[in-house]
Write an enzyme that holds these catalytic residues in place. Sequence first.
Site: not given
Ligand SMILES: *Cc1c(COP(=O)(O)O)cnc(C)c1O
Length: 366
Positions: A34, A255
């Site tokens: 994702k 800055y």
């Molecule tokens: C993003 C996500 C993961 C992965 O989590 P990590 O901590 O990056 O391993 C697993 N399950 C769900 C439902 C997620 O949204």
Amino acid sequence: MRPLHALIDTQALRHNYRLACQAAPDSRALAVLKANAYGHGALECARALSDLAPAFGVASIEEAQALREGGIEQPIVLLEGFFEADELEWIAAQGVICVIHSEWQLEALASAQVTQPIAVWLKCDSGMHRLGFVPDEVPDVWKRLGDMTAVGERVLMTHFATADQQESALFGHQLATVERLRQALGQPPVCWANSPATLSHPAAHGDWVRPGIMLYGADPLPRANDLSTELQPVMTLESRLIAVRELGAGEPIGYGSRYVTEQPVRVGVVACGYGDGYDRHAIDGTPVLVEGARTCVVGRVSMDMLIVDITELPEADVGARVTLWGRGPNGAILPVNEVAACCDTISYTLLTGVTARVPRRMLSST
Ligand SMILES: *Cc1c(COP(=O)(O)O)cnc(C)c1O
């Protein structure tokens, strides 16, 4: 050309994926891609893992479509399910697996006309209180799904809130809750573990694990274990010095003149800033590698630039290679976690935050 880019080491990605499989040898590992594979490039990462991973996880139908259009044929799990009922037709046609977390989704599924049954992952809210059905509702929902013609295979799923903590009563409670449900439902396939649970909670491995951040080489555990120390960084955010300045004592830098020199210094200006996703919260002292040698940020990060102290690195001059995180020259490694700690954040936000103007370059062999 601006010297900033993100190098993506697909061999390291494959190594980390194999490490997830080694951590959970009796489970299948869904590779979570994702958010553009946590900023690394979803399609490229899917291709790099396509002979290893039996399935991929994404957050939306748009992300799933991009993988299908790129020729990825594995099952893809929509980790938040569908957002609108009219997505179901495409989901069914493409063999996409759908997380089901809410009553409105059940109703949409019950009246869906689809060409083939949709595999579903029923999400139980075992204690995180984000998405899912509360445990008492799960047996009934499980049965309703089983009776629907639009529904195919069912998997029981949950998500842990504290799998990265060493001692967590909530984690124990969540695991006991879903274990009880698994028995009550007659041992269906289950999927519970994110990266920290994959690396450190064998009791929570189930039939599928869902590693995300660990695939990209960032250790999700507060204290590394034998497996997590083997993770390799996948993204190297790299730029160069575009100017070098010598300043006397008492001179402000950047800055707001947050940093004022205490003694004469040599500083380098790096082509990388918050417009590229480098966090503006970075404090003075945030680590950086210049030609593989550790030094640090001084002064506030600007949109397109940041400034580093090179007083102790007399050879460093305009054009010197700067590693913001990842793998530097001479094998030096700057973990993104260390940078995140200096920005009051976590590796996830830095990696997903690298902006579109930073070119990704795939490194297919190291
Ligand atoms: C993003 C996500 C993961 C992965 O989590 P990590 O901590 O990056 O391993 C697993 N399950 C769900 C439902 C997620 O949204």
